[in-house]
Design an enzyme around this catalytic site. Structure first.
Site, PDB file in Angstrom:
ATOM      1  N   HIS A  80       0.838  -1.200   0.000  1.00 33.68           N
ATOM      2  CA  HIS A  80       0.000   0.000   0.000  1.00 33.68           C
ATOM      3  C   HIS A  80       0.877   1.256   0.000  1.00 33.68           C
ATOM      4  O   HIS A  80       0.603   2.214  -0.742  1.00 33.68           O
ATOM      5  CB  HIS A  80      -0.928  -0.027   1.222  1.00 33.68           C
ATOM      6  CG  HIS A  80      -1.840   1.133   1.338  1.00 33.68           C
ATOM      7  ND1 HIS A  80      -2.835   1.407   0.421  1.00 33.68           N
ATOM      8  CD2 HIS A  80      -1.925   2.103   2.288  1.00 33.68           C
ATOM      9  CE1 HIS A  80      -3.487   2.489   0.791  1.00 33.68           C
ATOM     10  NE2 HIS A  80      -2.950   2.937   1.927  1.00 33.68           N
ATOM     11  N   GLN A  82       3.972   1.545  -1.089  1.00 33.99           N
ATOM     12  CA  GLN A  82       4.627   1.630  -2.393  1.00 33.99           C
ATOM     13  C   GLN A  82       3.660   2.182  -3.435  1.00 33.99           C
ATOM     14  O   GLN A  82       4.028   2.998  -4.274  1.00 33.99           O
ATOM     15  CB  GLN A  82       5.159   0.263  -2.822  1.00 33.99           C
ATOM     16  CG  GLN A  82       6.333  -0.218  -2.002  1.00 33.99           C
ATOM     17  CD  GLN A  82       7.519   0.708  -2.135  1.00 33.99           C
ATOM     18  OE1 GLN A  82       7.923   1.361  -1.200  1.00 33.99           O
ATOM     19  NE2 GLN A  82       8.088   0.781  -3.310  1.00 33.99           N
ATOM     20  N   HIS A  84       1.070   4.128  -2.881  1.00 30.72           N
ATOM     21  CA  HIS A  84       0.892   5.551  -2.596  1.00 30.72           C
ATOM     22  C   HIS A  84       2.045   6.364  -3.173  1.00 30.72           C
ATOM     23  O   HIS A  84       1.826   7.401  -3.812  1.00 30.72           O
ATOM     24  CB  HIS A  84       0.844   5.800  -1.075  1.00 30.72           C
ATOM     25  CG  HIS A  84      -0.525   5.967  -0.540  1.00 30.72           C
ATOM     26  ND1 HIS A  84      -1.215   7.143  -0.614  1.00 30.72           N
ATOM     27  CD2 HIS A  84      -1.341   5.097   0.087  1.00 30.72           C
ATOM     28  CE1 HIS A  84      -2.389   6.990  -0.047  1.00 30.72           C
ATOM     29  NE2 HIS A  84      -2.493   5.755   0.381  1.00 30.72           N
TER      30      HIS A  84
END
Length: 111
Positions: A80, A82, A84
């Site tokens: 998650h 990464q 973002h």
């Protein structure tokens, strides 16, 4: 191991937080450019870049630790973070390009 995991989680949340901040600042910059307020847009893009640098440094720290033998668990939270970061990076570059286009289209007295 529990402390190591907590440190990794803190780093992961730092990536998410700074990436999210950067993304928000980039969209604020685009809104400012839509109003032909290019000075504000430029300031917001600079703030966005600072947030991205912080997020990227944290990501690099985690990658270097793993390369140096510190095992890290691949978690949904890390994925998650990464996601973002990569989304924020991509949107930042696209928004910077869009601002350059808006500048070219702005009435002469707004530049």
């Amino acid at each position: 191991m529990s402390t190591e995991m907590n440190n990794n989680e803190m780093d992961i949340f730092e990536i998410i937080s700074h990436s999210g901040n950067a993304r928000g600042l980039a969209f604020e910059a685009l809104s400012a450019a839509e109003e032909f307020n290019f000075k504000k847009a430029e300031e917001l893009i600079k703030q966005c870049e600072e947030e991205m640098i912080t997020a990227h440094k944290t990501q690099t720290k985690l990658i270097q630790a793993e390369l140096n033998g510190a095992a890290s668990e691949k978690t949904l939270l890390m994925i998650h973070a990464q996601d973002h970061l990569m989304t924020a990076m991509s949107e930042q570059k696209l928004i910077e390009h869009m601002i350059r286009i808006v500048k070219k289209l702005a009435p002469k007295n707004e530049k």
